[in-house]
Design an enzyme around this catalytic site. Structure first.
Site, PDB file in Angstrom:
ATOM      1  N   HIS A  16     -43.667 -12.294  -8.808  1.00  0.00           N
ATOM      2  CA  HIS A  16     -44.354 -13.424  -8.165  1.00  0.00           C
ATOM      3  C   HIS A  16     -43.722 -14.761  -8.560  1.00  0.00           C
ATOM      4  CE1 HIS A  16     -48.242 -15.941  -7.795  1.00  0.00           C
ATOM      5  NE2 HIS A  16     -47.716 -15.796  -6.594  1.00  0.00           N
ATOM      6  N   HIS A  58     -43.256 -24.106  -4.822  1.00  0.00           N
ATOM      7  CA  HIS A  58     -44.606 -23.683  -4.463  1.00  0.00           C
ATOM      8  C   HIS A  58     -45.490 -24.826  -3.970  1.00  0.00           C
ATOM      9  CE1 HIS A  58     -48.864 -22.714  -5.186  1.00  0.00           C
ATOM     10  NE2 HIS A  58     -48.520 -21.510  -4.782  1.00  0.00           N
TER      11      HIS A  58
HETATM   12  O1  G3P Z   1     -47.602 -14.167  -1.660  1.00  0.00           O
HETATM   13  C1  G3P Z   1     -48.649 -14.037  -2.537  1.00  0.00           C
HETATM   14  C2  G3P Z   1     -48.897 -15.258  -3.378  1.00  0.00           C
HETATM   15  O2  G3P Z   1     -47.675 -15.853  -3.700  1.00  0.00           O
HETATM   16  C3  G3P Z   1     -49.804 -16.260  -2.745  1.00  0.00           C
HETATM   17  O3  G3P Z   1     -50.230 -17.225  -3.648  1.00  0.00           O
HETATM   18  O4  G3P Z   1     -50.320 -19.527  -4.433  1.00  0.00           O
HETATM   19  O5  G3P Z   1     -48.721 -17.979  -5.462  1.00  0.00           O
HETATM   20  O6  G3P Z   1     -48.320 -18.801  -3.181  1.00  0.00           O
HETATM   21  P1  G3P Z   1     -49.346 -18.439  -4.202  1.00  0.00           P
HETATM   22 CA    CA Z   2     -46.349 -17.567  -2.871  1.00  0.00          CA
END
Ligand code: G3P
Ligand code: CA
Length: 257
Positions: A16, A58
């Protein structure tokens, strides 16, 4: 669940924002660490610079993860490239820049699966979002990555438009809350999505079963502070096919991969 996804065994180990537990999120070192750790896929977030380049970051704003201030979309790529996007995670990462999507594709395309999440929130005009979608699609095609890059978004208009722009590119539907889970099967089918990626807090065994019966894989995600071993174990117990882990090593050990 057993089985495979795009040539990788399940459960899928998804890093992630890269190996974001130990490396600065959404940077080349975080992606390299994910590859070294044996992750199956890296996830990254993409938005547009003022001059239309697909930048990997992000937040809509720069303060949390860079030395800059203000909105990402107010700066050109050249200006964004001068910022430090690593020092906030520790001195050792100082001097790390915000990557642009072609750099990530050149460095990692074909070495690992890549989930490109299109973030439309920070883009003030609809045309900018449309331009970003087309840019991402063109890049995937130009770099021959149709079979290893998946586009995801929590903005269902984005997913629908991407599908209209390109009938082949792989898509995943991102769920942001319980409301997104109602009739999600129809939504995923409508855009020809391969998976539903819900917030872990909204996942139930019943939803997993419904999606599996429809042939849809389930890859839950979590932001901090819940991206923990306990959450990973709960997701596996519920039958998830993978997980967006800040620490892919932690998840890989739990997934017995
Ligand atoms: O793609 C899943 C996840 O990345 C969504 O949450 O806030 O980390 O972009 P965020
Ligand atoms: Ca994401």
């Amino acid at each position: 669940m057993k089985g495979r996804f795009l040539g990788r065994p399940l459960p899928l180990v998804i890093a992630h924002r890269g190996f974001s537990a130990l490396f600065p999120e959404n940077t080349l070192p975080a992606f390299e660490a994910a590859v070294a750790e044996g992750a199956d896929m890296i996830e990254l977030d993409v938005t547009a610079s003022r001059d239309g380049h697909p930048v990997v970051i992000h937040d809509d704003t720069l303060e949390r993860t860079t030395t800059g201030m203000g909105r990402v979309g107010d700066y050109t790529l050249a200006e964004l490239k001068r910022l430090d996007a690593g020092g906030w995670m520790g001195e050792a990462f100082g001097g790390t820049s915000i990557p642009v999507l072609p750099e990530v594709f050149d460095a990692f395309g074909g070495r690992i699966l890549i989930n490109v999440e299109i973030k439309s929130d920070g883009l003030c005009k609809e045309e900018s979002t449309q331009e970003l979608m087309q840019t991402v699609i063109d890049l995937i095609r130009r770099k021959n990555l149709l079979s290893s890059v998946v586009i995801s978004s929590g903005d269902y208009q984005v997913l629908r438009k991407v599908r209209i722009l390109d009938g082949e590119v792989m898509l995943a539907v991102l769920g942001n809350g319980p409301e997104a889970n109602s009739d999600v099967t129809a939504l995923v089918k409508a855009v020809g999505g391969l998976s539903y990626n819900p917030d872990q807090a909204c996942l139930t065994g019943e939803l997993v079963d419904t999606l599996h019966r429809a042939g849809i894989l389930v890859f839950p995600w979590s932001t901090l502070p819940d991206n923990t071993a306990a959450t990973m174990e709960r997701m596996l117990k519920l039958g998830a096919d993978g997980f967006f882990a800040n620490d892919p090593a932690l998840f890989r050990a739990r997934a017995l991969r």
